[in-house]
Scaffold this active site. Structure first.
Site, mmCIF file in Angstrom:
data_model
loop_
_atom_site.group_PDB
_atom_site.id
_atom_site.type_symbol
_atom_site.label_atom_id
_atom_site.label_comp_id
_atom_site.label_asym_id
_atom_site.label_seq_id
_atom_site.Cartn_x
_atom_site.Cartn_y
_atom_site.Cartn_z
ATOM 1 N N ASN A 209 -11.363 -2.562 -4.840
ATOM 2 C CA ASN A 209 -10.462 -2.116 -5.767
ATOM 3 C C ASN A 209 -11.055 -1.634 -7.109
ATOM 4 O O ASN A 209 -11.259 -0.597 -7.765
ATOM 5 C CB ASN A 209 -9.178 -2.433 -6.125
ATOM 6 C CG ASN A 209 -8.036 -1.894 -5.185
ATOM 7 O OD1 ASN A 209 -7.442 -2.885 -4.782
ATOM 8 N ND2 ASN A 209 -8.391 -1.165 -4.120
ATOM 9 N N ASP B 143 1.023 -1.458 0.233
ATOM 10 C CA ASP B 143 -0.213 0.089 0.350
ATOM 11 C C ASP B 143 0.523 1.649 0.197
ATOM 12 O O ASP B 143 1.731 1.387 0.785
ATOM 13 C CB ASP B 143 -0.400 -0.409 1.468
ATOM 14 C CG ASP B 143 -2.042 0.688 0.857
ATOM 15 O OD1 ASP B 143 -2.035 1.432 0.052
ATOM 16 O OD2 ASP B 143 -2.637 1.223 1.606
HETATM 17 C C1 IPE Z 1 -5.423 -2.631 0.161
HETATM 18 O O1 IPE Z 1 -4.579 -2.068 -0.664
HETATM 19 C C2 IPE Z 1 -5.574 -3.911 -1.049
HETATM 20 C C3 IPE Z 1 -4.008 -3.402 -2.306
HETATM 21 C C4 IPE Z 1 -2.567 -3.090 -1.318
HETATM 22 C C5 IPE Z 1 -3.965 -4.363 -3.260
HETATM 23 P P1 IPE Z 1 -6.451 -0.414 -0.163
HETATM 24 O O2 IPE Z 1 -6.064 0.817 -0.424
HETATM 25 O O3 IPE Z 1 -7.077 -0.844 -1.484
HETATM 26 O O4 IPE Z 1 -6.835 -0.549 1.140
HETATM 27 P P2 IPE Z 1 -7.828 0.548 1.591
HETATM 28 O O5 IPE Z 1 -8.867 0.224 0.901
HETATM 29 O O6 IPE Z 1 -7.099 2.096 2.352
HETATM 30 O O7 IPE Z 1 -7.682 0.015 2.768
HETATM 31 C C1 IPE Z 2 -1.613 0.070 -3.150
HETATM 32 O O1 IPE Z 2 -1.613 1.377 -3.095
HETATM 33 C C2 IPE Z 2 -1.885 -0.129 -4.668
HETATM 34 C C3 IPE Z 2 -3.477 -0.851 -4.885
HETATM 35 C C4 IPE Z 2 -4.071 -0.465 -3.801
HETATM 36 C C5 IPE Z 2 -3.516 -1.037 -5.524
HETATM 37 P P1 IPE Z 2 -2.660 2.512 -3.089
HETATM 38 O O2 IPE Z 2 -3.178 3.439 -4.544
HETATM 39 O O3 IPE Z 2 -3.593 1.725 -2.610
HETATM 40 O O4 IPE Z 2 -1.603 4.110 -2.871
HETATM 41 P P2 IPE Z 2 -2.557 4.555 -1.601
HETATM 42 O O5 IPE Z 2 -3.204 4.711 -0.674
HETATM 43 O O6 IPE Z 2 -4.076 5.485 -2.254
HETATM 44 O O7 IPE Z 2 -1.615 5.739 -1.669
HETATM 45 MG MG MG Z 3 -4.193 2.091 -0.408
#
Ligand code: IPE
Ligand code: IPE
Ligand code: MG
Length: 255
Positions: A75, A27
């Site tokens: 997602n 993340d």
């Molecule tokens: C969790 O990250 C999913 C992945 C890393 C693929 P998210 O960014 O989607 O999580 P939330 O929504 O902040 O809980």
């Molecule tokens: C994790 O990074 C990757 C996926 C969930 C695909 P994020 O895209 O959630 O990055 P932040 O949490 O918004 O910084």
């Molecule tokens: Mg995230």
């Protein structure tokens, strides 16, 4: 020598207990990019480099199974343009990286509900899995359109079908038989669950499998997660006492 360099040296030269199965919630890509005045997708692209380093580091340390959360079932709710870039990136990585994984004897698999992906992507996933299926090195599982609740529900569905066909009595359903139908059942139990990006939650990742995993949270954003950061997590795992419900005395006497 810096603290992390020391840890790395210690890990490579002394007997540190290595987790057999590590899972990572990767993340912080979006925030990493925004901090640099770039678009979120730049963070995803940069995150691919961290995936490469993490796979190599895990294999180097003798981790048996590495499971990475790439795309959650939630997602899909992101802006369509971001989802589309993530899908393209997934295909690009499959084409470019799987041969390298194969060369390194890594077995590659994808877990999650793949039916939602384009037929082209599904085909590429199947071909990549087939290419590496006989490999005996580390198992790399990518969780895509994965959700922990989905995983438990699909396992329940498999058992329900067996009951329907009268191959199984409902009374004979146990934790072990449900476990057998969940994703990753063939791998060692999950030892260590890492989340980068500074949030303290599981976000519907491996709910069943994480029952007794050690949890490690770091503020480091995924594109900045490197060999030293991973090594730090592994070193910390070695220092944890896993009691599995017993007392400290009981587990100490066993060793
Ligand atoms: C969790 O990250 C999913 C992945 C890393 C693929 P998210 O960014 O989607 O999580 P939330 O929504 O902040 O809980
Ligand atoms: C994790 O990074 C990757 C996926 C969930 C695909 P994020 O895209 O959630 O990055 P932040 O949490 O918004 O910084
Ligand atoms: Mg995230």
């Amino acid at each position: 020598m810096s603290n992390t360099e020391n840890q790395l040296k210690q890990l490579l030269t002394t007997e540190v207990k290595i987790p057999q199965h590590v899972a990572i919630i990767m993340d912080g890509n979006g925030r990493w990019a925004q901090l640099r005045g770039k678009k979120r997708v730049a963070g995803h692209k940069s995150g691919v480099e961290s995936v490469r380093t993490t796979v190599a580091t895990a294999a180097k340390h003798g981790v048996k199974a590495l499971t990475l959360f790439a795309f959650s079932s939630e997602n899909w709710q992101r802006p369509e343009s971001e989802v589309s870039v993530l899908m393209d990136l997934f295909m690009f990585v499959l084409t470019r990286e799987v041969k390298r994984l194969h060369k390194n004897s890594i077995k590659f698999q994808v877990i999650g509900d793949l039916t939602k992906f384009s037929s082209k992507l599904q085909k590429m996933i199947k071909e990549s899995e087939a290419l590496t299926t006989e490999n005996t090195g580390m198992v790399l599982s990518i969780a895509a359109n994965y959700g922990g609740r989905w995983d438990i529900a699909q396992a329940a569905k498999v058992l329900a079908r067996k009951v329907e066909r009268q191959e199984l009595n409902a009374d004979d359903i146990t934790e072990a038989s449900l476990h057998e139908q969940t994703s990753l059942a063939e791998l060692p139990e999950l030892d260590l669950l890492i989340r980068t990006g500074g949030d303290y939650r599981i976000s519907n990742f491996l709910l069943w499998q994480a029952a007794y995993a050690e949890l490690y949270f770091t503020e480091v954003l995924w594109p900045d997660f490197n060999e030293a950061e991973f090594t730090k997590a592994i070193t910390l795992f070695d220092q944890r006492e896993r009691r599995f419900g017993q007392t400290s005395e009981q587990v100490t006497n066993k060793n």
